[in-house]
Write an enzyme that holds these catalytic residues in place. Structure first.
Site, PDB file in Angstrom:
ATOM      1  N   TYR A 144       0.858  -1.189   0.000  1.00  0.00           N
ATOM      2  CA  TYR A 144       0.000   0.000   0.000  1.00  0.00           C
ATOM      3  C   TYR A 144       0.887   1.230   0.000  1.00  0.00           C
ATOM      4  O   TYR A 144       1.834   1.329   0.785  1.00  0.00           O
ATOM      5  CB  TYR A 144      -0.893  -0.010   1.243  1.00  0.00           C
ATOM      6  CG  TYR A 144      -1.772   1.207   1.384  1.00  0.00           C
ATOM      7  CD1 TYR A 144      -2.803   1.458   0.480  1.00  0.00           C
ATOM      8  CD2 TYR A 144      -1.592   2.111   2.439  1.00  0.00           C
ATOM      9  CE1 TYR A 144      -3.627   2.574   0.619  1.00  0.00           C
ATOM     10  CE2 TYR A 144      -2.415   3.221   2.590  1.00  0.00           C
ATOM     11  CZ  TYR A 144      -3.427   3.447   1.681  1.00  0.00           C
ATOM     12  OH  TYR A 144      -4.243   4.544   1.827  1.00  0.00           O
ATOM     13  N   ASP A 239       9.258   2.980  -0.173  1.00  0.00           N
ATOM     14  CA  ASP A 239       8.205   3.624   0.594  1.00  0.00           C
ATOM     15  C   ASP A 239       8.408   3.220   2.052  1.00  0.00           C
ATOM     16  O   ASP A 239       7.983   2.153   2.482  1.00  0.00           O
ATOM     17  CB  ASP A 239       6.833   3.185   0.066  1.00  0.00           C
ATOM     18  CG  ASP A 239       5.691   3.794   0.881  1.00  0.00           C
ATOM     19  OD1 ASP A 239       5.985   4.463   1.896  1.00  0.00           O
ATOM     20  OD2 ASP A 239       4.530   3.586   0.502  1.00  0.00           O
ATOM     21  N   LYS A 267       4.256   9.032   8.859  1.00  0.00           N
ATOM     22  CA  LYS A 267       4.026   8.432  10.178  1.00  0.00           C
ATOM     23  C   LYS A 267       5.020   8.934  11.249  1.00  0.00           C
ATOM     24  O   LYS A 267       4.846  10.042  11.718  1.00  0.00           O
ATOM     25  CB  LYS A 267       3.983   6.910  10.058  1.00  0.00           C
ATOM     26  CG  LYS A 267       2.830   6.509   9.097  1.00  0.00           C
ATOM     27  CD  LYS A 267       2.335   5.083   9.180  1.00  0.00           C
ATOM     28  CE  LYS A 267       1.003   4.976   8.444  1.00  0.00           C
ATOM     29  NZ  LYS A 267       0.990   4.237   7.207  1.00  0.00           N
TER      30      LYS A 267
HETATM   31  C1  PLP Z   1       0.384   4.720   5.832  1.00  0.00           C
HETATM   32  C2  PLP Z   1       1.134   4.477   4.599  1.00  0.00           C
HETATM   33  C3  PLP Z   1       1.029   5.323   3.475  1.00  0.00           C
HETATM   34  C4  PLP Z   1       0.038   6.447   3.407  1.00  0.00           C
HETATM   35  O1  PLP Z   1       0.276   7.445   4.337  1.00  0.00           O
HETATM   36  P1  PLP Z   1      -0.938   8.444   4.722  1.00  0.00           P
HETATM   37  O2  PLP Z   1      -0.294   9.404   5.659  1.00  0.00           O
HETATM   38  O3  PLP Z   1      -2.002   7.599   5.317  1.00  0.00           O
HETATM   39  O4  PLP Z   1      -1.362   9.085   3.452  1.00  0.00           O
HETATM   40  C5  PLP Z   1       1.851   5.095   2.406  1.00  0.00           C
HETATM   41  N1  PLP Z   1       2.726   4.083   2.404  1.00  0.00           N
HETATM   42  C6  PLP Z   1       2.851   3.245   3.443  1.00  0.00           C
HETATM   43  C7  PLP Z   1       3.860   2.163   3.395  1.00  0.00           C
HETATM   44  C8  PLP Z   1       2.047   3.400   4.558  1.00  0.00           C
HETATM   45  O5  PLP Z   1       2.159   2.544   5.584  1.00  0.00           O
END
Ligand code: PLP
Length: 427
Positions: A144, A239, A267
């Site tokens: 994701y 990511d 995060k």
């Molecule tokens: C949470 C997450 C996102 C998205 O971040 P948001 O702040 O919710 O837009 C993207 N990539 C990874 C790996 C994530 O865990």
């Protein structure tokens, strides 16, 4: 467990917000029942509006690595708020956070702050396309990367949970720019790049996949990613929105010793406030406006409150003893849970990287989306409610990672393990 007030709020929220929530997994759809409405949190605990107390392993889905309302973060935020909440002009705070991030991630020479993980991945992909002049993106099944149109294809938790492989509203022309491969599949990666590299701008992945639970990358897979993308001039994007400052101070790239071209963060770097960032090689980052021709902007980007929470969080993480302390807590929990499952005679597969973890109710080794789906979701559902009723708050989906914080005490973990044993027994 009394939940009368939560039920009442949920009913009202349903009339105002789609599904009563502002982000889908919060709605408890995967486990049945209704979400709890939270009124406050401190350290390792959250409290709902009915006054129930829970030990929290969701931690706002990852950011709160110090625990809720950490004293130094709260103190700094109060002071910052009095100096104004946004200026729309540069501040020293942005430099301070950027420097902390850059020092932790040697692959990041320059970076740009944004407001969420989604913005970070979306912008990094635009940048990779601008830099290479190519259009296709390679991603992996179950990873994701936020709700970016072209990336909502085989996108983990939300999709895995709801059985929606895709989203309505994403034009098929967008989705067709995305090539999806199985995670940890070296051969598929090599073949795809060999045949299509002229069209491929970037390969993006979660180096440890937290949006299918917790799936670890094979060493050969990471090595092949670096080797093949370099060979064909494809931008390698890690990511690390979840793994950054989580699996180690320098993220998964430090943990596994692989240097990507671009990194996305979020995060933890916001310490509980909305922050994302993307950064990497200078020659790529200098293409971002106003230095270069790839446009990307944000009214509240680099917001002083968000920068402050990030700075205070990273300052605590930077202390030499912090990750050792986190690791010790994690090991206590890992060993306790494995032992509890064994004593209760329940087959679980437990995985972790740093302090993100997941247990699957399966005997199959979990290495990708397909094997993650062998987990017994009915067992998970009952495990979730058993734990919640005993005051342990875990993510309401099998396909989400769990987290612990610096605030989780030995006693918290003992209580968690005891509750897990009792719950396992009931399965
Ligand atoms: C949470 C997450 C996102 C998205 O971040 P948001 O702040 O919710 O837009 C993207 N990539 C990874 C790996 C994530 O865990």
């Amino acid at each position: 467990m009394k939940t009368k007030k939560s039920q009442k709020l949920y009913k009202k929220a349903m009339t105002l917000l789609p599904g009563g929530v502002n982000s889908p997994v919060r709605a408890f759809k995967a486990v049945g029942g209704n979400p709890l409405f939270i009124s406050k949190a401190k350290g390792s605990k959250i409290y709902d509006v009915d006054g129930n107390e829970y030990i929290d392993y969701v931690l706002s889905w990852g950011p709160l690595i110090l625990g809720h309302a950490h004293s130094s973060v709260v103190k700094a935020l109060k002071k910052a708020a009095e100096r104004g909440t946004s200026y729309g002009a540069p501040t020293k705070l942005e430099i301070e956070l950027a420097e902390l991030v850059k020092n932790a991630f040697p692959s990041i020479e320059k970076l740009r702050m944004v407001n969420s993980g989604t913005e970070a991945t979306m912008s990094a992909i635009r940048l990779a396309r601008g830099f290479t002049g190519r259009s296709k993106v390679v991603k992996f099944e179950g990873c994701y990367h936020g709700h970016v149109d072209g990336l909502l294809v085989s996108a983990g938790s939300g999709g895995a949970t709801f059985g929606i492989p895709d989203s309505l509203g994403v034009p098929s022309s967008y989705a067709s720019e995305t090539i999806v491969l199985p995670f940890n599949d070296v051969e598929a990666l090599r073949n795809t790049l060999k045949d299509n590299w002229k069209d491929i701008a970037c390969v993006i992945l979660e180096p440890v996949v937290g949006n299918m639970g917790c799936i670890l990358p094979h060493k050969e897979f990471l090595a092949a990613l670096r080797e093949e993308t370099e060979k064909y001039g494809v931008v390698l994007i890690f990511d690390e929105v979840m793994t950054g400052f989580r699996v180690s101070f320098g993220g998964a790239q430090e943990y596994y010793g692989i240097k990507p071209d671009l990194t996305c963060l979020g995060k933890v770097i916001g310490g509980g406030l909305p922050v994302g960032a993307y950064g990497g090689k200078k020659e790529i980052m200098q293409m971002v406006a106003p230095e270069g021709g790839v446009y990307q902007a944000g009214t509240l980007s680099g917001n002083p409150l968000a920068m402050t929470a990030g700075i205070e969080t990273l300052k605590v993480l930077k202390k030499s003893s912090t990750y050792k302390k986190l690791e010790d807590k994690m090991i206590q929990l890992e060993e306790g849970l494995k032992d509890a499952a064994k004593r209760a005679g329940v087959k679980v597969r437990f995985y972790r990287a740093g302090t993100m973890f997941c247990s699957y109710f399966t005997e199959t080794e979990v290495v990708d989306a397909k094997t993650a789906k062998t987990s017994d979701l009915d067992k998970f559902k009952r495990f979730f409610w058993g734990m919640l009723n005993r005051g342990i708050y875990i993510a309401p989906s099998q396909f989400e990672a769990g987290f612990i914080s610096l605030s989780h005490s030995e006693k918290d973990i003992e209580k968690t393990v005891k509750s897990a044993y009792k719950t396992f027994k009931e399965l």
